[in-house]
Design a protein around this motif. Structure first.
Motif, PDB file in Angstrom:
ATOM      1  N   LYS A   1       1.983  13.675  -9.483  1.00 32.22           N
ATOM      2  CA  LYS A   1       1.876  12.215  -9.384  1.00 32.22           C
ATOM      3  C   LYS A   1       1.815  11.713  -7.946  1.00 32.22           C
ATOM      4  O   LYS A   1       1.630  10.532  -7.714  1.00 32.22           O
ATOM      5  CB  LYS A   1       3.071  11.573 -10.108  1.00 32.22           C
ATOM      6  CG  LYS A   1       3.200  12.057 -11.556  1.00 32.22           C
ATOM      7  CD  LYS A   1       3.852  11.072 -12.476  1.00 32.22           C
ATOM      8  CE  LYS A   1       5.282  10.805 -12.220  1.00 32.22           C
ATOM      9  NZ  LYS A   1       5.768   9.662 -13.010  1.00 32.22           N
ATOM     10  N   CYS A   2       2.004  12.612  -6.982  1.00 37.98           N
ATOM     11  CA  CYS A   2       2.026  12.149  -5.585  1.00 37.98           C
ATOM     12  C   CYS A   2       0.597  11.894  -5.104  1.00 37.98           C
ATOM     13  O   CYS A   2      -0.260  12.763  -5.181  1.00 37.98           O
ATOM     14  CB  CYS A   2       2.697  13.178  -4.683  1.00 37.98           C
ATOM     15  SG  CYS A   2       2.730  12.663  -2.956  1.00 37.98           S
ATOM     16  N   ILE A   3       0.371  10.685  -4.568  1.00 36.76           N
ATOM     17  CA  ILE A   3      -0.973  10.343  -4.085  1.00 36.76           C
ATOM     18  C   ILE A   3      -1.073  10.441  -2.556  1.00 36.76           C
ATOM     19  O   ILE A   3      -2.079  10.065  -1.976  1.00 36.76           O
ATOM     20  CB  ILE A   3      -1.392   8.934  -4.556  1.00 36.76           C
ATOM     21  CG1 ILE A   3      -0.388   7.890  -4.048  1.00 36.76           C
ATOM     22  CG2 ILE A   3      -1.523   8.881  -6.073  1.00 36.76           C
ATOM     23  CD1 ILE A   3      -0.852   6.458  -4.262  1.00 36.76           C
ATOM     24  N   GLY A   4      -0.015  10.899  -1.932  1.00 36.35           N
ATOM     25  CA  GLY A   4      -0.073  11.110  -0.474  1.00 36.35           C
ATOM     26  C   GLY A   4      -0.205   9.828   0.322  1.00 36.35           C
ATOM     27  O   GLY A   4      -0.828   9.823   1.391  1.00 36.35           O
ATOM     28  N   CYS A   5       0.416   8.756  -0.154  1.00 42.13           N
ATOM     29  CA  CYS A   5       0.244   7.461   0.527  1.00 42.13           C
ATOM     30  C   CYS A   5       1.210   7.292   1.694  1.00 42.13           C
ATOM     31  O   CYS A   5       1.052   6.387   2.501  1.00 42.13           O
ATOM     32  CB  CYS A   5       0.426   6.318  -0.466  1.00 42.13           C
ATOM     33  SG  CYS A   5       2.078   6.284  -1.195  1.00 42.13           S
ATOM     34  N   HIS A   6       2.247   8.112   1.782  1.00 48.06           N
ATOM     35  CA  HIS A   6       3.231   8.066   2.870  1.00 48.06           C
ATOM     36  C   HIS A   6       4.093   6.809   2.868  1.00 48.06           C
ATOM     37  O   HIS A   6       4.756   6.516   3.857  1.00 48.06           O
ATOM     38  CB  HIS A   6       2.570   8.227   4.250  1.00 48.06           C
ATOM     39  CG  HIS A   6       1.844   9.526   4.433  1.00 48.06           C
ATOM     40  ND1 HIS A   6       2.390  10.606   5.070  1.00 48.06           N
ATOM     41  CD2 HIS A   6       0.622   9.917   4.030  1.00 48.06           C
ATOM     42  CE1 HIS A   6       1.521  11.600   5.081  1.00 48.06           C
ATOM     43  NE2 HIS A   6       0.443  11.203   4.439  1.00 48.06           N
ATOM     44  N   THR A   7       4.066   6.042   1.797  1.00 47.96           N
ATOM     45  CA  THR A   7       4.919   4.845   1.734  1.00 47.96           C
ATOM     46  C   THR A   7       6.386   5.250   1.863  1.00 47.96           C
ATOM     47  O   THR A   7       7.179   4.565   2.507  1.00 47.96           O
ATOM     48  CB  THR A   7       4.693   4.109   0.397  1.00 47.96           C
ATOM     49  OG1 THR A   7       3.290   3.962   0.210  1.00 47.96           O
ATOM     50  CG2 THR A   7       5.344   2.746   0.388  1.00 47.96           C
ATOM     51  N   CYS A   8       6.727   6.372   1.230  1.00 41.57           N
ATOM     52  CA  CYS A   8       8.106   6.876   1.300  1.00 41.57           C
ATOM     53  C   CYS A   8       8.522   7.132   2.743  1.00 41.57           C
ATOM     54  O   CYS A   8       9.603   6.722   3.178  1.00 41.57           O
ATOM     55  CB  CYS A   8       8.224   8.158   0.481  1.00 41.57           C
ATOM     56  SG  CYS A   8       6.889   9.336   0.781  1.00 41.57           S
ATOM     57  N   SER A   9       7.629   7.794   3.506  1.00 41.92           N
ATOM     58  CA  SER A   9       7.955   8.138   4.893  1.00 41.92           C
ATOM     59  C   SER A   9       8.162   6.867   5.711  1.00 41.92           C
ATOM     60  O   SER A   9       9.071   6.785   6.537  1.00 41.92           O
ATOM     61  CB  SER A   9       6.820   8.945   5.533  1.00 41.92           C
ATOM     62  OG  SER A   9       6.491  10.035   4.738  1.00 41.92           O
TER      63      SER A   9
ATOM     64  N   VAL B   1      10.643   2.991  -3.154  1.00 37.54           N
ATOM     65  CA  VAL B   1       9.300   2.485  -2.855  1.00 37.54           C
ATOM     66  C   VAL B   1       8.189   3.371  -3.395  1.00 37.54           C
ATOM     67  O   VAL B   1       7.028   2.988  -3.340  1.00 37.54           O
ATOM     68  CB  VAL B   1       9.066   2.338  -1.335  1.00 37.54           C
ATOM     69  CG1 VAL B   1      10.037   1.363  -0.724  1.00 37.54           C
ATOM     70  CG2 VAL B   1       9.119   3.686  -0.639  1.00 37.54           C
ATOM     71  N   CYS B   2       8.496   4.544  -3.903  1.00 33.23           N
ATOM     72  CA  CYS B   2       7.456   5.544  -4.217  1.00 33.23           C
ATOM     73  C   CYS B   2       6.379   4.958  -5.134  1.00 33.23           C
ATOM     74  O   CYS B   2       6.642   4.550  -6.255  1.00 33.23           O
ATOM     75  CB  CYS B   2       8.079   6.771  -4.866  1.00 33.23           C
ATOM     76  SG  CYS B   2       6.846   7.959  -5.400  1.00 33.23           S
ATOM     77  N   VAL B   3       5.178   4.966  -4.601  1.00 33.01           N
ATOM     78  CA  VAL B   3       4.050   4.351  -5.295  1.00 33.01           C
ATOM     79  C   VAL B   3       3.647   5.159  -6.536  1.00 33.01           C
ATOM     80  O   VAL B   3       3.320   4.607  -7.581  1.00 33.01           O
ATOM     81  CB  VAL B   3       2.866   4.241  -4.309  1.00 33.01           C
ATOM     82  CG1 VAL B   3       1.620   3.763  -4.995  1.00 33.01           C
ATOM     83  CG2 VAL B   3       3.244   3.339  -3.143  1.00 33.01           C
ATOM     84  N   GLY B   4       3.671   6.464  -6.409  1.00 36.13           N
ATOM     85  CA  GLY B   4       3.278   7.314  -7.533  1.00 36.13           C
ATOM     86  C   GLY B   4       4.381   7.482  -8.564  1.00 36.13           C
ATOM     87  O   GLY B   4       4.191   8.126  -9.583  1.00 36.13           O
ATOM     88  N   ARG B   5       5.561   6.934  -8.287  1.00 36.47           N
ATOM     89  CA  ARG B   5       6.732   7.063  -9.163  1.00 36.47           C
ATOM     90  C   ARG B   5       6.981   8.543  -9.508  1.00 36.47           C
ATOM     91  O   ARG B   5       7.173   8.912 -10.661  1.00 36.47           O
ATOM     92  CB  ARG B   5       6.567   6.204 -10.407  1.00 36.47           C
ATOM     93  CG  ARG B   5       6.324   4.754 -10.009  1.00 36.47           C
ATOM     94  CD  ARG B   5       6.287   3.772 -11.119  1.00 36.47           C
ATOM     95  NE  ARG B   5       6.388   4.413 -12.396  1.00 36.47           N
ATOM     96  CZ  ARG B   5       6.814   3.831 -13.508  1.00 36.47           C
ATOM     97  NH1 ARG B   5       7.186   2.619 -13.488  1.00 36.47           N
ATOM     98  NH2 ARG B   5       6.844   4.453 -14.644  1.00 36.47           N
TER      99      ARG B   5
HETATM  100  S1  SF4 Z   1       5.445   7.165  -1.774  1.00 33.73           S
HETATM  101 FE1  SF4 Z   1       5.480   8.574  -3.549  1.00 33.73          FE
HETATM  102  S2  SF4 Z   1       3.285   8.820  -4.020  1.00 33.73           S
HETATM  103 FE2  SF4 Z   1       3.358   7.997  -1.928  1.00 33.73          FE
HETATM  104  S3  SF4 Z   1       3.383   9.849  -0.607  1.00 33.73           S
HETATM  105 FE3  SF4 Z   1       5.522   9.287  -0.979  1.00 33.73          FE
HETATM  106  S4  SF4 Z   1       6.136  10.578  -2.710  1.00 33.73           S
HETATM  107 FE4  SF4 Z   1       3.875  10.556  -2.691  1.00 33.73          FE
END
Ligand code: SF4
Ligand code: SF4
Length: 500
Positions: A15-23, A266-270
């Motif tokens: 489910k991870c889309i690599g958006c880096h919102t988490c970071s 905040v994880c976009v991909g949940r």
């Molecule tokens: S916020 Fe969630 S979906 Fe986006 S990169 Fe981080 S772990 Fe992946």
């Protein structure tokens, strides 16, 4: 049985889309200060690739984590870092540490140039400057430099997991790499047998008694930086401004007020799940030094069923409050890791017993469009594992100490869920084959529905089942577990104190 409770995590990589919102959420809250510019307590890296800091998985280079030294029948667990000869030679110097270039030199832009540039024919640009010393610099790497197609051919070839594959597998992977990659978000694993803690000569790192969160005492840290080498995941960092080590604190101040850690929230991909696991601390050593073939199994055996009356009784005796036990029974992490066996630890062979588990990504290709319609690639449904987009051996290198069977077992279950849902939604699967596949994956219909629900339709409160963590509760649990302190060296030494 010595039962403890541990806040644990599952990341569902499909489910991870690599958006880096988490970071970015983490950076804004915790590492937006002087001395920590280069730190990403949460980072997301592309695999195959070399990661951040570069080649962190290569313990030949960094000597992180534990290794088993076998002598006859006895197996002794020791830090990879603690090699007496090497220690003597490097007593005031620790070369097993990533340097700034292995992370990257953090930069910003001289935005003022945009406003103060003299009038001319060209658009002014903001010059890149180092965040360390302010000098103009060229950007040569970053926290996810090998993202997507940006150089991944080069980085993938240097990935330590790839170099361990056979030549044929490497060719297969590097050809497919043109189309295939996945993201792996990483935070501190809040391990049960933390290499960082064991390596610290100042005793500055501790594991909280009530929930297992691993923290660095800023009072006690003496800048030896052995924790940075000792952690095989490179999740402790050195603050060059304060002269202290820092790491992910799993947002414990947020959790103490019932909120999920910021990167989870905040994880976009949940993709993220958080909950309590109960484990038997008496089995830590046995699990950490198990042979590679049974390593994952031994680690999972330590995790106990929170609904088992014997476990509940022993947990109560050990001072785990009823509120935490009730929450443990609703833990999504227990479901993914133990009940459904869908999530595995990252690099269990580092033997720190990480408490962050991953559902492996990239389900195999099961059918392809052919002239005349869609066609299955293999008559034997699980034979499609051979068509996995990345070699199973690569996944095994990441999630099961190189043993293919545990990873294949996870994929069999994930594929079974997919086939059941295909039958329900599209109706083109053969019901007899579906029953056979479910039996082989050892899943019931009820479990398939539960997996589907938690993976796709769950709410915030299904994802994050946070135990009561107010100071008062912590105090209560510490009072009772205090007698166990000397046995492990973990936990609080003093009671939490409120007020001036
Ligand atoms: S916020 Fe969630 S979906 Fe986006 S990169 Fe981080 S772990 Fe992946
Ligand atoms: S992942 Fe976290 S707890 Fe585990 S060794 Fe590294 S810093 Fe310590």
């Amino acid at each position: 049985m010595d039962i403890r409770s541990q806040i644990s995590m599952v990341f569902h990589l499909d489910k991870c889309i690599g958006c880096h919102t988490c970071s970015v959420a983490c950076k804004n809250i915790w590492t937006d200060r002087r001395g920590v510019e280069y730190m990403w307590w949460n980072n997301v890296e592309t695999k195959p690739g070399t990661g951040y800091p570069t080649l962190w998985e290569d313990q030949g280079k960094y000597h992180g984590g534990w290794e088993v030294k076998a002598k006859g029948k006895s197996r002794r667990l020791g830090l990879r870092l603690q090699n007496r000869l090497r220690e003597l030679g490097e007593i005031f110097y620790n070369p097993s540490m990533p340097q700034l270039d292995d992370y990257y030199e953090p930069w910003t832009y001289r935005y003022n140039d945009l406003f103060t540039a003299p009038q001319g024919d060209d658009q002014p640009v903001a010059r890149v400057i180092s965040q360390i010393d302010g000098r103009p610099m060229e950007i040569e790497s970053g926290p996810n430099w090998d993202d997507d197609y940006g150089g991944s051919q080069v980085y993938a070839a240097n990935d330590p997991q790839v170099t361990r594959l056979s030549e044929v597998e490497q060719q297969q992977l590097l050809t497919i790499e043109k189309q295939v990659y996945f993201y792996i978000p990483r935070i501190c694993n809040h391990c049960l047998n933390p290499g960082c803690l064991a390596a610290c000569p100042a005793g500055a790192i501790y594991k909280r008694g009530e929930d297992g969160i691993v923290l660095v005492s800023q009072e006690k840290c003496r800048a030896w930086r052995m924790c940075i080498s000792g952690c095989p995941y490179k999740k402790v960092y050195y603050n060059w401004s304060t002269g202290k080590s820092e790491k992910c604190i799993l947002c414990y101040p947020r959790q103490e007020t019932g909120q999920a850690p910021a990167c989870f929230h905040v994880c976009v991909g949940r993709i993220r799940y958080l909950g309590v696991l109960l484990y038997d601390a008496d089995r830590i050593e046995e699990a950490a030094k198990a042979e590679d073939v049974v390593l994952v199994e031994r680690q999972l055996e330590m995790i106990l069923n929170p609904a088992d009356p014997q476990v509940i009784e022993a947990a109560r005796k050990n001072g785990i409050p009823d509120g935490v036990l009730a929450i443990a029974q609703k833990s999504p992490v227990y479901k993914y890791v133990k009940e459904w066996r869908l999530a595995l630890p990252l690099h269990p062979e580092f033997r720190t017993l990480p408490m962050l588990f991953y559902v492996p990504p990239l389900l195999p290709v099961v059918s392809a469009t052919q002239p005349g319609g869609t066609q299955r690639l293999a008559d034997d449904f699980f034979g499609t594992l051979e068509h996995a987009r990345l070699p199973m051996q690569y996944m095994a290198g990441l999630f099961s100490a190189g043993q293919v069977e545990p990873v294949e077992a996870v994929y069999r279950r994930l594929l079974a869920v997919r086939l059941v849902k295909r039958l329900q939604a599209v109706g083109d699967a053969d019901p007899t084959q579906v029953s056979a596949v479910m039996a082989e994956a050892q899943l019931s219909e009820g479990q398939v529905e539960e997996i589907y629900h938690l993976t796709t339709q769950s709410t915030y409160y299904d994802h994050f089942v946070i135990p009561p963590m107010a100071r008062e509760m912590a105090d209560e649990s510490i009072t009772s577990t205090d007698i166990k302190k000397k046995e492990t060296g973990f936990g609080f030494k003093r009671h939490p104190h409120r007020g001036p």
